[in-house]
Design a protein around this motif. Structure first.
Motif, PDB file in Angstrom:
ATOM      1  N   ARG A   1      -2.904  12.649   9.677  1.00  0.00           N
ATOM      2  CA  ARG A   1      -4.346  12.474  10.467  1.00  0.00           C
ATOM      3  C   ARG A   1      -5.101  12.806   9.062  1.00  0.00           C
ATOM      4  NH1 ARG A   1      -5.353  10.536  14.709  1.00  0.00           N
ATOM      5  NH2 ARG A   1      -5.061  12.024  16.233  1.00  0.00           N
ATOM      6  N   VAL A   2      -6.208  11.716   9.120  1.00  0.00           N
ATOM      7  CA  VAL A   2      -7.064  11.755   7.876  1.00  0.00           C
ATOM      8  C   VAL A   2      -8.374  11.306   8.602  1.00  0.00           C
ATOM      9  CG1 VAL A   2      -7.837  10.509   5.636  1.00  0.00           C
ATOM     10  CG2 VAL A   2      -5.477  11.234   6.148  1.00  0.00           C
ATOM     11  N   LEU A   3      -9.331  11.804   8.194  1.00  0.00           N
ATOM     12  CA  LEU A   3     -10.906  11.398   8.645  1.00  0.00           C
ATOM     13  C   LEU A   3     -11.318  10.878   7.414  1.00  0.00           C
ATOM     14  CD1 LEU A   3     -13.170  12.075  10.856  1.00  0.00           C
ATOM     15  CD2 LEU A   3     -13.676  13.981   9.338  1.00  0.00           C
ATOM     16  N   VAL A   4     -12.003   9.508   7.824  1.00  0.00           N
ATOM     17  CA  VAL A   4     -12.339   8.694   6.773  1.00  0.00           C
ATOM     18  C   VAL A   4     -13.971   8.601   7.020  1.00  0.00           C
ATOM     19  CG1 VAL A   4     -12.484   6.547   5.490  1.00  0.00           C
ATOM     20  CG2 VAL A   4     -10.355   7.691   6.406  1.00  0.00           C
ATOM     21  N   THR A   5     -14.844   8.931   6.279  1.00  0.00           N
ATOM     22  CA  THR A   5     -16.201   8.714   6.561  1.00  0.00           C
ATOM     23  C   THR A   5     -16.882   7.626   5.742  1.00  0.00           C
ATOM     24  OG1 THR A   5     -16.741  10.264   4.689  1.00  0.00           O
ATOM     25  CG2 THR A   5     -16.817  11.049   6.799  1.00  0.00           C
ATOM     26  N   GLY A   6     -17.591   6.858   6.113  1.00  0.00           N
ATOM     27  CA  GLY A   6     -18.348   5.794   5.467  1.00  0.00           C
ATOM     28  C   GLY A   6     -19.315   6.380   4.737  1.00  0.00           C
ATOM     29  N   THR A   7     -20.015   5.618   4.122  1.00  0.00           N
ATOM     30  CA  THR A   7     -21.241   6.085   3.621  1.00  0.00           C
ATOM     31  C   THR A   7     -22.508   6.576   4.351  1.00  0.00           C
ATOM     32  OG1 THR A   7     -22.926   3.877   3.364  1.00  0.00           O
ATOM     33  CG2 THR A   7     -21.123   4.156   1.722  1.00  0.00           C
ATOM     34  N   GLY A   8     -23.250   7.454   4.161  1.00  0.00           N
ATOM     35  CA  GLY A   8     -24.365   7.839   4.862  1.00  0.00           C
ATOM     36  C   GLY A   8     -25.549   7.088   4.330  1.00  0.00           C
TER      37      GLY A   8
ATOM     38  N   PHE B   1      -5.066   4.364   0.906  1.00  0.00           N
ATOM     39  CA  PHE B   1      -4.796   5.319   2.318  1.00  0.00           C
ATOM     40  C   PHE B   1      -3.341   4.768   2.718  1.00  0.00           C
ATOM     41  CE2 PHE B   1      -9.359   3.652   3.967  1.00  0.00           C
ATOM     42  CZ  PHE B   1      -9.798   4.795   3.671  1.00  0.00           C
ATOM     43  N   GLN B   2      -2.838   3.647   2.326  1.00  0.00           N
ATOM     44  CA  GLN B   2      -1.183   3.217   2.227  1.00  0.00           C
ATOM     45  C   GLN B   2      -0.681   4.601   1.751  1.00  0.00           C
ATOM     46  OE1 GLN B   2      -1.203  -0.446   1.042  1.00  0.00           O
ATOM     47  NE2 GLN B   2      -0.805  -1.157   3.216  1.00  0.00           N
ATOM     48  N   ARG B   3      -1.014   4.959   0.262  1.00  0.00           N
ATOM     49  CA  ARG B   3      -0.407   5.873  -0.470  1.00  0.00           C
ATOM     50  C   ARG B   3      -0.472   7.245   0.244  1.00  0.00           C
ATOM     51  NH1 ARG B   3       3.319   7.715  -2.718  1.00  0.00           N
ATOM     52  NH2 ARG B   3       3.239   9.091  -4.334  1.00  0.00           N
ATOM     53  N   LEU B   4      -1.381   7.605   0.890  1.00  0.00           N
ATOM     54  CA  LEU B   4      -1.840   8.882   1.274  1.00  0.00           C
ATOM     55  C   LEU B   4      -0.651   9.120   2.604  1.00  0.00           C
ATOM     56  CD1 LEU B   4      -5.471   9.387   1.894  1.00  0.00           C
ATOM     57  CD2 LEU B   4      -4.046  10.874   0.808  1.00  0.00           C
ATOM     58  N   TYR B   5      -0.577   7.827   3.381  1.00  0.00           N
ATOM     59  CA  TYR B   5       0.398   7.801   4.399  1.00  0.00           C
ATOM     60  C   TYR B   5       1.796   8.032   4.046  1.00  0.00           C
ATOM     61  CZ  TYR B   5       2.950   6.248   8.613  1.00  0.00           C
ATOM     62  OH  TYR B   5       3.829   6.474   9.470  1.00  0.00           O
ATOM     63  N   GLU B   6       2.172   7.490   2.869  1.00  0.00           N
ATOM     64  CA  GLU B   6       3.513   7.517   2.313  1.00  0.00           C
ATOM     65  C   GLU B   6       3.891   8.966   1.826  1.00  0.00           C
ATOM     66  OE1 GLU B   6       3.569   4.684  -1.021  1.00  0.00           O
ATOM     67  OE2 GLU B   6       3.398   3.057   0.492  1.00  0.00           O
TER      68      GLU B   6
ATOM     69  N   PHE C   1      -5.497   7.267  10.857  1.00  0.00           N
ATOM     70  CA  PHE C   1      -6.802   7.237  10.101  1.00  0.00           C
ATOM     71  C   PHE C   1      -7.928   7.257  11.044  1.00  0.00           C
ATOM     72  CE2 PHE C   1      -3.670   5.724   6.983  1.00  0.00           C
ATOM     73  CZ  PHE C   1      -4.055   6.647   5.992  1.00  0.00           C
ATOM     74  N   VAL C   2      -8.978   8.176  10.930  1.00  0.00           N
ATOM     75  CA  VAL C   2      -9.945   8.221  12.103  1.00  0.00           C
ATOM     76  C   VAL C   2     -11.295   7.921  11.271  1.00  0.00           C
ATOM     77  CG1 VAL C   2     -11.316   9.570  13.518  1.00  0.00           C
ATOM     78  CG2 VAL C   2      -8.919   9.858  13.065  1.00  0.00           C
ATOM     79  N   ALA C   3     -12.142   6.919  11.563  1.00  0.00           N
ATOM     80  CA  ALA C   3     -13.177   6.554  11.075  1.00  0.00           C
ATOM     81  C   ALA C   3     -14.390   7.361  11.649  1.00  0.00           C
ATOM     82  CB  ALA C   3     -13.697   4.924  11.140  1.00  0.00           C
TER      83      ALA C   3
ATOM     84  N   GLN D   1      -6.954  -1.889  11.246  1.00  0.00           N
ATOM     85  CA  GLN D   1      -5.854  -2.912  10.658  1.00  0.00           C
ATOM     86  C   GLN D   1      -5.042  -2.001  10.268  1.00  0.00           C
ATOM     87  OE1 GLN D   1      -7.295  -5.943   8.147  1.00  0.00           O
ATOM     88  NE2 GLN D   1      -5.173  -6.526   7.665  1.00  0.00           N
ATOM     89  N   LEU D   2      -4.899  -1.101   9.332  1.00  0.00           N
ATOM     90  CA  LEU D   2      -3.953  -0.341   8.968  1.00  0.00           C
ATOM     91  C   LEU D   2      -3.331   0.683   9.846  1.00  0.00           C
ATOM     92  CD1 LEU D   2      -2.471   0.631   6.321  1.00  0.00           C
ATOM     93  CD2 LEU D   2      -4.460   2.273   6.006  1.00  0.00           C
ATOM     94  N   ASN D   3      -4.153   1.264  10.976  1.00  0.00           N
ATOM     95  CA  ASN D   3      -3.512   1.959  11.820  1.00  0.00           C
ATOM     96  C   ASN D   3      -2.637   1.107  12.793  1.00  0.00           C
ATOM     97  OD1 ASN D   3      -4.482   4.498  11.414  1.00  0.00           O
ATOM     98  ND2 ASN D   3      -6.445   4.143  12.580  1.00  0.00           N
TER      99      ASN D   3
END
Length: 112
Positions: free
Chosen positions: A16-23, A6-11, A72-74, A62-64
């Motif tokens: 704006r990143v949608l982060v999905t957990g497991t189904g 996630f940090q690398r994506l931001y760098e 990052f949006v969970a 925490q990262l946000n």
């Protein structure tokens, strides 16, 4: 590991990143075929998902906070799937008269 990704994506410019957990891991067809005797979802895998997803949300919060922005949006895809499975009529036409599978859809397209 997730934090680094996630940090690398931001760098590299993600803002704006949608982060999905497991189904619902215990309800996927492969698991139902391997583990289920009566069509019930695997409780063990469902529990694993229910433990993982809240931890992922906490990592994102925490990262946000560290970034100072909601980059990052969970999304709780497990709960979305459980809702769909338990109350399918809320999401459109519902019938138990037939089941669509890849093969049945392919056959119906080829017949036309």
């Amino acid at each position: 590991m997730f934090v680094y990704i996630f940090q690398r994506l931001y760098e590299i410019g993600a803002r704006r990143v949608l982060v999905t957990g497991t189904g619902p891991l215990g309800c996927v067809p492969a698991e139902l075929a391997q583990r289920s005797v009566n069509g019930e979802c695997s409780a063990e895998l469902q529990r694993a998902a229910s433990l993982f997803n809240p931890q992922l949300v906490q990592i994102i919060r925490q990262l946000n906070s560290e970034i100072g922005s909601d980059v990052f949006v969970a999304v709780n895809t497990q709960q979305m799937h459980v809702d769909f499975i338990s109350e399918p009529q809320r999401y459109g036409k519902y019938t138990t008269d037939y089941a669509y599978t890849y093969t049945s859809l392919k056959d119906s397209v080829e017949r036309k």
